[in-house]
Motif scaffolding. Structure first.
Motif, mmCIF file in Angstrom:
data_model
loop_
_atom_site.group_PDB
_atom_site.id
_atom_site.type_symbol
_atom_site.label_atom_id
_atom_site.label_comp_id
_atom_site.label_asym_id
_atom_site.label_seq_id
_atom_site.Cartn_x
_atom_site.Cartn_y
_atom_site.Cartn_z
ATOM 1 N N UNK A 228 -9.422 1.097 -29.623
ATOM 2 C CA UNK A 228 -8.038 0.613 -29.483
ATOM 3 C C UNK A 228 -7.662 -0.394 -30.567
ATOM 4 N N UNK A 229 -8.465 -0.459 -31.630
ATOM 5 C CA UNK A 229 -8.215 -1.478 -32.662
ATOM 6 C C UNK A 229 -7.086 -1.020 -33.587
ATOM 7 N N UNK A 230 -5.865 -1.182 -33.104
ATOM 8 C CA UNK A 230 -4.652 -0.760 -33.804
ATOM 9 C C UNK A 230 -3.492 -1.551 -33.215
ATOM 10 N N UNK A 231 -2.311 -1.479 -33.843
ATOM 11 C CA UNK A 231 -1.211 -2.302 -33.326
ATOM 12 C C UNK A 231 -0.930 -2.051 -31.851
ATOM 13 N N UNK A 232 -0.688 -3.115 -31.126
ATOM 14 C CA UNK A 232 -0.388 -3.008 -29.701
ATOM 15 C C UNK A 232 -1.568 -3.390 -28.834
ATOM 16 N N UNK A 233 -1.406 -3.149 -27.536
ATOM 17 C CA UNK A 233 -2.433 -3.557 -26.587
ATOM 18 C C UNK A 233 -3.592 -2.559 -26.582
#
Lengths: 307, 304
Positions: A12-17
């Motif tokens: 999940x290491x990307x913009x957002x939660x």
């Protein structure tokens, strides 16, 4: 043994939660809202009436205030029950005397056991918020989805039947959710939840039954945090709540209407040596002027109308 | 193998040390270290530590930390701007990927970026040497990408380390560690190769240990910070001291704590003889002007 290589994968290491329940949002970059009559602060009082059964099982997540002495734990059982018998009456009177609104979160078992509490809430025009069945039904992962669905239904259906209200708010016992809780409460017609303490304003939550909203429940100035966990004295409670209130009141001048949520448990705040502190903060806030006392549902509706 | 003493530093009597002279004759180097963190909702398991007190999703604890990046940081940052205090951020580098606005706001202010790992829910415990080396390189690359800065400082993610961490940091070009709490001045750290120093951080006046774990009221928090400052400032007359104020936006950025935080910053910045520094500036000054004298003093003390 080194760690498995998956320990160094970050899906999940990307913009957002790191989940799909809500979007990231900077509190200070949102559209300012205006409360009725231009009030800087909406005061949302949430008395929370909880039933702690004597035979509650000592397993899973222990809710704050949960019985933890060997059975029969009359010590804790009666202290919690004191809240629903005496403390709640004191809190209700303090609110009634000042003409304040409230959203009363209630265990559905308590509504069945002490019908007087619901009658009083209705008489005072308080909103009823679902707060599970009782404090031994703590929603966590590991509970079968059908079981949890039954719990959610039982809580909403009982409270709706006994109060005659629509009951659109939900506060999970002990602020505890499973992966499914939001979907299940939304499917039962819930409009807002009180479990996510990451914001000072409402925001949108995604569920399988469509969007609902998180309401800012201000855990950090709750009586649970300040009195029960931090062991603050009444004067320190007053300082903290008023510092919180004053900062948000000032912030409203540049950022738009803010919300001050006062989360009160009668077994904590309704005891003789603390109730005066609660009355003191209510007085101080009202003296300040520009406070809109409203239910969670009313605050959310006003907020939604301006998005 | 567990050992009685990690051997990372040698004894040196607290008084009668080589005199540290900070720029412009300052008595005290004051620096502020906001921990800019993200805790994953559902992190992978590490055999040595369970990330959340409750079963996943631990909504209460996840959300309480998430408050920092949505609301708390912006208040904390505005207060620091008002008092001209720069931050040296103890950064979970994944925050840059998740919340680029947060990283940009820190970078625009010229704040130092140092490492606090990738997420606060990925612990160093049980990493092999090779894994830990790669982990450090990931962090180093992220910090360069988001700030253009070379990584200088390291506070281990969630303060989790291995016996090799200090050696690997020195090897990777890190100059200062914040995981050692043995002194109020910077000191050399014994590593296999290269130079590494410890710079004082603080668990004593950390908002996490005071406000969060210590049930300290915000007024007590301010008093604690002032008392810490007063003593170090006084001692600074005999040789430079370091005072670090570690912060967590999810704690200090709460509405009911801002007034007290500002009062602490006001108190510190209203004194003369205080160098408002970053961690890297302190480390660089010490390495350039003090390190050799301290190494010699330690060697002399050992012989005596």
């Amino acid at each position: 043994m080194p760690l498995p290589s998956t320990y160094f994968e970050y899906p999940f290491r990307r913009p957002g939660m790191d989940h799909a329940r809500y979007a990231y949002s900077n509190l200070f970059e949102r559209k300012p809202v205006r409360w009725p009559r231009g009030a800087p602060v909406a005061l949302w009082i949430v008395p929370t009436l909880e039933f702690f059964p004597l035979d509650m099982a000592p397993k899973g997540v222990k809710p704050p205030g949960g019985l933890d002495r060997p059975y029969p734990d009359f010590w804790n059982y009666t202290l919690r029950d004191y809240g629903n018998r005496v403390g709640a009456a004191r809190i209700f009177r303090a609110l009634e005397a000042r003409g304040l609104k409230a959203s009363v979160a209630m265990s559905s078992r308590l509504a069945e056991r002490y019908p007087h509490l619901l009658q009083e809430a209705n008489r005072l025009d308080f909103e009823i918020v679902g707060h599970g069945i009782d404090m031994q039904h703590v929603h966590t992962s590991g509970i079968a989805a059908e079981t949890e669905r039954d719990w959610v239904r039982q809580s909403f259906h009982t409270l709706r039947r006994l109060s005659g209200q629509e009951v659109k708010g939900w506060y999970s016992p002990a602020y505890s959710e499973s992966h499914d809780t939001l979907d299940l409460v939304a499917a039962e017609g819930c409009e807002y939840v009180c479990d996510w303490v990451n914001d000072d304003m409402p925001y949108r939550l995604e569920t399988k039954a469509g969007p609902i909203h998180a309401m800012p429940h201000a855990y950090e100035i709750s009586d649970l945090q300040l009195f029960h966990f931090y062991k603050y004295k009444p004067a320190q409670f007053v300082e903290q709540v008023m510092d919180h209130f004053e900062l948000l009141y000032r912030e409203a001048a540049t950022s738009g209407g803010r919300i001050v949520a006062l989360s009160l448990r009668p077994w904590i705040s309704g005891v003789p040596h603390r109730i005066a502190a609660v009355e003191q903060v209510l007085e101080a806030m009202l003296r300040r002027g520009g406070v809109w006392s409203a239910s969670g549902r009313e605050i959310l509706a006003a907020w939604k109308a301006q998005q | 193998m567990p050992v009685e003493d990690p051997g990372l530093y040698d004894y040196l009597p607290y008084y009668d040390r080589p005199k540290i002279e900070w720029p412009n004759g300052a008595r005290l180097a004051f620096w502020c270290a906001p921990n800019i963190e993200h805790y994953e909702l559902d992190p992978p398991p590490n055999p040595s530590r369970t990330p959340w007190p409750r079963p996943v999703p631990d909504v209460l604890h996840y959300a309480s930390r998430d408050y920092g990046n949505r609301a708390g940081i912006w208040r904390m940052m505005a207060a620091m701007d008002r008092y001209g205090v720069r931050g040296s951020i103890s950064l979970n580098v994944a925050v840059c990927d998740h919340f680029p606005d947060v990283a940009r706001a820190c970078s625009e202010r010229g704040w130092e970026f140092f490492s606090h790992g990738v997420y606060n829910t990925r612990y160093t415990y049980n990493m092999s040497e090779e894994q830990e080396r790669a982990f450090i390189e990931d962090v180093k690359a992220s910090i360069f990408k988001w700030s253009g800065q070379q990584l200088s400082g390291w506070l281990a993610p969630a303060l989790t380390l291995t016996e090799r961490t200090m050696d690997l940091l020195a090897e990777a070009g890190v100059t200062y560690t914040l995981d050692l709490f043995h002194d109020d001045q910077p000191l050399p750290v014994n590593v296999r190769k290269g130079r590494l120093i410890s710079v004082p951080y603080s668990l004593e006046i950390n908002d996490f240990t005071t406000l969060f774990q210590g049930n300290c009221t915000p007024r007590d928090y301010t008093d604690t910070i002032k008392a810490q400052f007063d003593r170090l400032y006084m001692e600074g007359a005999e040789g430079g001291r370091v005072m670090c104020l570690p912060l967590h936006p999810f704690l200090v950025g709460q509405p009911h704590r801002m007034k007290q935080f500002e009062e602490a910053l006001d108190y510190i910045t209203s004194h003369d003889g205080v160098w408002l520094a970053t961690g890297r500036e302190i480390a660089t000054h010490y390495l350039t002007h003090c390190y050799d004298a301290f190494v010699a003093a330690i060697a002399a003390h050992k012989k005596a």
